[in-house]
Write a protein that holds these residues in place. Sequence first.
Motif, mmCIF file in Angstrom:
data_model
loop_
_atom_site.group_PDB
_atom_site.id
_atom_site.type_symbol
_atom_site.label_atom_id
_atom_site.label_comp_id
_atom_site.label_asym_id
_atom_site.label_seq_id
_atom_site.Cartn_x
_atom_site.Cartn_y
_atom_site.Cartn_z
ATOM 1 N N ARG A 747 0.834 -1.216 0.000
ATOM 2 C CA ARG A 747 0.000 0.000 0.000
ATOM 3 C C ARG A 747 0.865 1.261 0.000
ATOM 4 N N GLN A 748 1.918 1.270 0.819
ATOM 5 C CA GLN A 748 2.772 2.458 0.915
ATOM 6 C C GLN A 748 3.586 2.656 -0.367
ATOM 7 N N ARG A 750 2.660 1.828 -3.383
ATOM 8 C CA ARG A 750 1.766 2.323 -4.443
ATOM 9 C C ARG A 750 1.530 3.827 -4.336
ATOM 10 N N LYS A 751 1.736 4.374 -3.162
ATOM 11 C CA LYS A 751 1.580 5.825 -3.007
ATOM 12 C C LYS A 751 2.703 6.594 -3.716
ATOM 13 N N MET A 752 3.890 5.899 -3.857
ATOM 14 C CA MET A 752 5.039 6.580 -4.461
ATOM 15 C C MET A 752 5.422 6.015 -5.827
ATOM 16 N N GLN A 754 3.691 3.724 -9.074
ATOM 17 C CA GLN A 754 2.591 3.009 -9.694
ATOM 18 C C GLN A 754 3.056 2.051 -10.788
#
Length: 802
Positions: A747-748, A750-752, A754
């Motif tokens: 999850r973390q 994917r924030k930075m 993609q």
Amino acid sequence: MLYFLIVLVLSSCIQSNSEFTNEEKQWLKENAEKIVIPFGYSAPPDAFYNENNQYTGLLVDFSAELEKTLNTDFQTKHIETWSKLLDFAEQSENFIIVGIARTSEREKFLRFTNSFLKIPYVIVTRKDAKIVNMNDLRNTSFCVTEDYAVKEYLKLHHPKLQANEVESDLSGLRAVSSGTYDAMLIGQINSTYLIEEEGLFNLKIAGESGYINRMAAAVSIKNPKLYEIVDKAVDQIPVSRQKEIYRKWIYNVPINISMKIVYAVLILSGITLFTILIMWLWLTNLRKQVYKATTIIRNNEKRYRSLIENSTDAIYILHRGKFTLVNKKLEDLFGYSQNELLHPDFDFLTMVAPEFRDKIKKYHQNILEYSKASQNIEFTGITKTNERLYLEVSVTFIELEDELAIQGIIHDITERKNKELELLKAKQQAEESDHLKSAFLANMSHEIRTPMNGILGFADLLKSQKYSTEEQLGFINIIQKSGERMLSTINSIIDISKIESGVETVHIDQVNIKQIMHDWYRFFLPEAEKKGLKFVLELPAITTEHLFSTDNYKINSIVNNLIKNALKFTKEGKITFGYSFSANGLEIFVRDTGMGIPENKQKSIFNYFVQADISTTRGYEGSGLGLSITKGYVEMLKGTIKMKSTLGEGTSFVVHLPVIQKPELETPPVKERSNAEIPSGKLKIIIAEDDNISATYLSLLVKGIAKTVLFATNGNDTIELIKSNPDTNVILMDMKMPGISGLEATRQIRKMNQDVFIIAQTAFAKDGYRVKTIEAGCNDFLLKPINKEELISILAERFASD
């Protein structure tokens, strides 16, 4: 108050077979000279020597009447005391004792006829004593005649009272008269006779003892033929003759009439005349008092009746085997009306379960025969509708119409008894479960250690250089099969634990039943052919694809387990499986011609830890949990599973699954894997894995296609690596790592980032967890142990065209 009450026992009827047989007459003729009647002890007026030194008395007359009935003169044996008479009876066998009470001790060596005389025992004290009942004898000194039956009565009903023993009735009364003892328990006619005869005028009958001495005839238990003859003879003594003997000795007791008594009679007569003269003065007042007393009695009777009717327990009175009183609770408890219960033809034993009828009947008889105090007994009752009840009855005797009757109180203990039985059953089930779990653990140990033995053993052999390449490839094949067997065992344990704990969930999707059946047919066909079995797939006679809404993983597991079970236990013959659709849903069947299941195990075949042979001598490998898992999955899908089996002929299983509406949230479909090739040395890969062996294995799998391989052992390190290497192509993300889990790390990331391709690798084998990984941001999903071809196929699908 009249203390004298001697009740002559009259036989209700003389039995039809009371006549002597020719055999009995002949036996008596041949043995009469051997038989004696022991007498000689002094117990007036029962038996004693009179002033002419003649042995006489009530029992002597009964003895003579018995000889007359038998038409035989027996010898008389002189015995000085009652105690010695009992010693003689215990050691001999040819005798008849006339006038003896039944006790449990005497029944060890004597057999008793019906009793012909009842003598109530009374308490005799000095006239200045304040003793009136048995309770007053506590802390006093009282006596009884040595070895008399009243001793047993005291032991049973007044165990705290300690009686002193005297040689005879007369010596005991003299001891009370002189002050040696405070009281004596003695037969009423014996006390009356001796007090008057011996002039012991400072004594009185103070009260009743509650004990009735039932006089009978007795013979040795070792002489059954003599007993049959004497028993008939006692029954044949006419009632008129019994009354005649009784009156002779009861009403002819000598009485000394003093002048004081004469004066008292005269005075009483004068008072009576005076009373008659003045009666008319207070007759009206008397009538009012009678009316008032009658009203009180009626009100008391109403209150008594109200108490009985409103009792939470069933209450009854039984006289001569028939109900004379029943309350509403008894009617409700058994379902009979009052008219039915009180009908002369109603048999109370119909309300008792057959296995308890003799016990209850004997229980009532003992209460009446021995005038025993209230006792409790448990039994099973039968209602009018044949319902069985657990009951407890408390019974005592009461006087009714100058006879003894039974008064009973019945308490319904069905609820308590059922709870006791449930607790016992639960205890037995817990013990059985504990035993079976221990056996199950032993089986699991075997199922894990056996393939481990293959893995470790043949891995060790591979280290040696003395085996050929072909042999080494064989070793590798054994290691692979052992690993697959151990993985199957572990999967079964995980599946059953999830079902038991309730954490297993259902994921509904459209599945192609026809395709599933074909896939399993192709999978198991080689194994069936290897065993020489016919392997038949039966499909519905339609050509369309058969789609059905259900859990893909679970329906595959159900079919897999049922076919594996059939293959395991079928040595020859045929295995047939297939399916059909109906308006109610889907029906799957598997039939075999195997060994069958014993009838005593069919009910428990699906239970955890019970479903299979878990002994150390069983001849089939496997965890034995397949059918338990199958049943668990069937029930989770709201279906049913049925089994029919005949030992030696085979078994059939039929699974019915209802139609389940497909939910809006679908399980991501499993993609078809690519066969394309990936250029070597192209990809930058991060292996996020806390287990060194697994990390090394993965690095070897991607060795040919990776340009760079980086390693992380926890979620935090993985996040830091992707920050410093944003050009990373692939992350092989272990979902269970220390610190931040693989899911949270994904999850973390994917924030930075993609673009990076993240493949989840996990030991969680269910579709539900696959959904969680995709939702967290993973691109694909691999189940441990990782298969090389599957990993390369996923990477090829993504990077082959780049």
